[in-house]
Design a protein around this motif. Structure first.
Motif, PDB file in Angstrom:
ATOM      1  N   ILE A  97      -4.083 -55.212  47.154  1.00  0.00           N
ATOM      2  CA  ILE A  97      -3.103 -55.855  46.053  1.00  0.00           C
ATOM      3  C   ILE A  97      -4.011 -56.960  45.142  1.00  0.00           C
ATOM      4  N   LEU A  98      -4.736 -57.662  45.996  1.00  0.00           N
ATOM      5  CA  LEU A  98      -5.669 -58.842  45.385  1.00  0.00           C
ATOM      6  C   LEU A  98      -6.593 -58.038  44.280  1.00  0.00           C
ATOM      7  N   GLU A  99      -7.325 -56.936  44.951  1.00  0.00           N
ATOM      8  CA  GLU A  99      -8.321 -56.116  44.224  1.00  0.00           C
ATOM      9  C   GLU A  99      -7.791 -55.511  43.022  1.00  0.00           C
ATOM     10  N   LEU A 100      -6.520 -55.251  43.047  1.00  0.00           N
ATOM     11  CA  LEU A 100      -5.815 -54.200  42.150  1.00  0.00           C
ATOM     12  C   LEU A 100      -5.300 -55.088  41.015  1.00  0.00           C
ATOM     13  N   LEU A 101      -4.998 -56.407  41.224  1.00  0.00           N
ATOM     14  CA  LEU A 101      -4.639 -57.402  40.326  1.00  0.00           C
ATOM     15  C   LEU A 101      -5.861 -58.029  39.560  1.00  0.00           C
ATOM     16  N   CYS A 102      -7.084 -58.012  40.472  1.00  0.00           N
ATOM     17  CA  CYS A 102      -8.496 -58.504  39.781  1.00  0.00           C
ATOM     18  C   CYS A 102      -9.003 -57.201  38.639  1.00  0.00           C
ATOM     19  N   TRP A 121      -1.064 -66.546  38.130  1.00  0.00           N
ATOM     20  CA  TRP A 121      -1.492 -65.765  36.779  1.00  0.00           C
ATOM     21  C   TRP A 121      -1.599 -64.157  36.855  1.00  0.00           C
ATOM     22  N   LEU A 122      -2.436 -63.834  37.909  1.00  0.00           N
ATOM     23  CA  LEU A 122      -2.809 -62.663  37.944  1.00  0.00           C
ATOM     24  C   LEU A 122      -1.493 -61.702  38.129  1.00  0.00           C
ATOM     25  N   THR A 123      -0.516 -62.141  38.819  1.00  0.00           N
ATOM     26  CA  THR A 123       0.674 -61.266  39.124  1.00  0.00           C
ATOM     27  C   THR A 123       1.472 -60.980  37.691  1.00  0.00           C
ATOM     28  N   ARG A 124       1.139 -61.366  36.754  1.00  0.00           N
ATOM     29  CA  ARG A 124       1.819 -61.402  35.536  1.00  0.00           C
ATOM     30  C   ARG A 124       1.608 -59.741  35.075  1.00  0.00           C
ATOM     31  N   HIS A 137      -7.136 -57.581  35.612  1.00  0.00           N
ATOM     32  CA  HIS A 137      -7.298 -58.708  34.898  1.00  0.00           C
ATOM     33  C   HIS A 137      -8.886 -58.603  34.142  1.00  0.00           C
ATOM     34  N   PHE A 138      -9.630 -57.700  34.610  1.00  0.00           N
ATOM     35  CA  PHE A 138     -10.898 -57.490  34.202  1.00  0.00           C
ATOM     36  C   PHE A 138     -10.869 -56.257  33.435  1.00  0.00           C
ATOM     37  N   LYS A 139      -9.611 -55.758  33.170  1.00  0.00           N
ATOM     38  CA  LYS A 139      -9.801 -54.520  32.001  1.00  0.00           C
ATOM     39  C   LYS A 139     -10.459 -53.328  32.649  1.00  0.00           C
ATOM     40  N   TRP A 140     -10.053 -53.165  34.078  1.00  0.00           N
ATOM     41  CA  TRP A 140     -10.626 -51.771  34.744  1.00  0.00           C
ATOM     42  C   TRP A 140      -9.882 -50.730  34.760  1.00  0.00           C
ATOM     43  N   ASP A 178      10.811 -61.602  45.840  1.00  0.00           N
ATOM     44  CA  ASP A 178      11.447 -63.108  45.702  1.00  0.00           C
ATOM     45  C   ASP A 178      10.686 -63.754  44.467  1.00  0.00           C
ATOM     46  N   LEU A 179       9.528 -63.333  43.975  1.00  0.00           N
ATOM     47  CA  LEU A 179       8.889 -63.753  42.862  1.00  0.00           C
ATOM     48  C   LEU A 179       9.645 -63.092  41.492  1.00  0.00           C
TER      49      LEU A 179
END
Length: 429
Positions: free
Chosen positions: A125-130, A192-195, A133-136, A224-225
């Motif tokens: 999940i974290l890599e997906l969000l990154c 911020w990344l979850t947006r 964010h970095f337009k990959w 929940d978010l």
């Protein structure tokens, strides 16, 4: 046959009682959807492509992406400042008992297996969000497919398909300690990344997204978010808010077309910042705009299921769905709301929208109901029950529902008055 030794029986019962574990703990926040709710639309609660957490782990239909999850996990660790697998494993191991307590079922996995599962899923999940964010997305085989991206986002918000948010935070902070502590924003906050995967249509300004959630608001997981983002925009997470009271009983409300026929003016609430803000002023009911798309039913069903399992005493979204369940009985009600600008139907079929709202409340429990909504219901029902309102509404519907009919009706009344006057003068003379 000899009777069993009472001391031996007592010891067995004592061992059995000591082995019993509570079904729910204080940390519990991730639930299986109750069968009575799930059976009406199982697909709405079942992941399409990716399993997150233990509930759907091992599902044969979700195996294709397992290898990609491990690749993402490896690359997230390589992306991190520490690049040390052992520190990530230790991080999850330390909180494994707390993680296990977050799930509503006894997880049939060893400590080692659960640590591996949570680590891989969380880092995926974290890599997906990154990468978002970095337009990959267009350089990534997994994210290049628009359909796959949509399905992954869909799966990440299912109430059964979650990892605890505090695990994501711990791993993210472990990965990028210097950027977070020094104010260097090469890696922004996790919130911020979850947006990149939360699309509600109410956060047009990305600056408002993170500001909406204060530091003292606990987030359990992505479901929940999503719920808290809606409630915060309506101030329902503030205990002092008058909209927080839920001490009323659920009562009946007439449908939108019936209210209109009884003289209630229904229009869109253009000043509202939240779906849940209903207003009644005089004979005018103002309802916030809602857009119904393919994912609307899935999102609402999972939010309702979470409220039913976790926070029934604060089931504000459940109350909102109940309002629309009453307002919409047929496709005519849907068409009326569309005409008034309250609803935008991207499904194309008004009957499908009506069936969706009518089915959302099936087997949903309402021990309490929103006091504000209840007062609005009482006033609207009183307006509908008043005979004068019904007669005026009937006249308006039959004789003034179009400009030409209104002109013709006024002309007819004017001619009738002239005829009466002429008759009176004829009698006098």
């Amino acid at each position: 046959m000899a009777n069993p030794n009472p001391d031996e029986t007592t010891m067995k019962i004592k061992a059995m009682l000591e082995e019993a574990q509570p079904l729910f703990t204080e940390e519990c926040c991730i639930y299986r959807v109750p069968h009575e709710i799930r059976k009406h639309n199982e697909d709405a609660y079942t992941p399409k492509v990716v399993s997150i957490g233990p509930f759907h782990h091992g599902n044969e239909k979700l195996q294709k992406i397992e290898a990609q999850k491990r690749i993402y996990c490896r690359e997230f660790i390589q992306r991190s400042e520490t690049k040390n697998l052992e520190s990530f494993v230790s991080c999850v191991q330390e909180v494994e008992p707390k993680i296990r307590g977050c799930y509503s079922e006894d997880i049939k996995l060893s400590k080692e297996q659960l640590v591996m599962l949570i680590l891989v899923d969380s880092c995926f999940i974290l890599e997906l969000l990154c990468r978002y964010h970095f337009k990959w997305p267009y350089r990534d085989a997994l994210l290049r497919s628009l359909r796959l991206r949509i399905y992954i986002r869909h799966d990440l918000f299912l109430v059964e398909n979650q990892v605890p948010f505090f695990v994501l935070e711990k791993l993210y902070n472990l990965a990028f300690p210097s950027t977070l502590n020094s104010g260097n924003h090469s890696h922004p906050s996790l919130l911020w990344l979850t947006r990149y995967i939360v699309h509600l249509g109410i956060f047009d300004n990305s600056d408002k997204f993170e500001a909406s959630l204060s530091n003292d608001v606990r987030i359990d997981h992505f479901t929940d978010l999503l719920r808290k983002l809606v409630l915060i925009s309506s101030h329902l997470l503030q205990p002092s808010s008058p909209g927080c009271s839920r001490e009323a009983e659920l009562t009946h409300l007439y449908s939108a077309t019936q209210l209109n026929e009884a003289g209630v003016k229904i229009e869109v609430n253009k000043n509202s910042q939240c779906l849940l803000d209903l207003e009644l002023s005089g004979h005018c009911l103002r309802i916030p705009f809602i857009r119904v798309v393919d994912s609307t039913e899935v999102v609402l069903r999972n939010l309702l299921a979470f409220e039913q399992c976790h926070c029934m005493d604060k089931a504000y979204l459940t109350d909102y769905v109940a309002v629309f369940d009453f307002l919409i009985n047929t496709d005519e009600d849907v068409d009326f709301l569309i005409k008034k600008g309250i609803m935008e139907n991207w499904l194309g079929d008004s009957n499908a929208v009506a069936e969706m709202f009518n089915s959302l409340g099936v087997n949903i429990i309402y021990p309490d109901f929103n006091v504000q909504y209840s007062r609005i219901f009482e006033r609207l029902n009183a307006l509908c029950a008043h005979p004068c309102n019904k007669k005026v509404a009937t006249l308006r519907r039959d004789y003034c529902n179009t400009p030409w009919k209104a002109v013709a009706s006024v002309a007819g009344i004017f001619l009738l008055i002239l005829t009466v006057i002429q008759t009176v003068f004829s009698i006098i003379h």
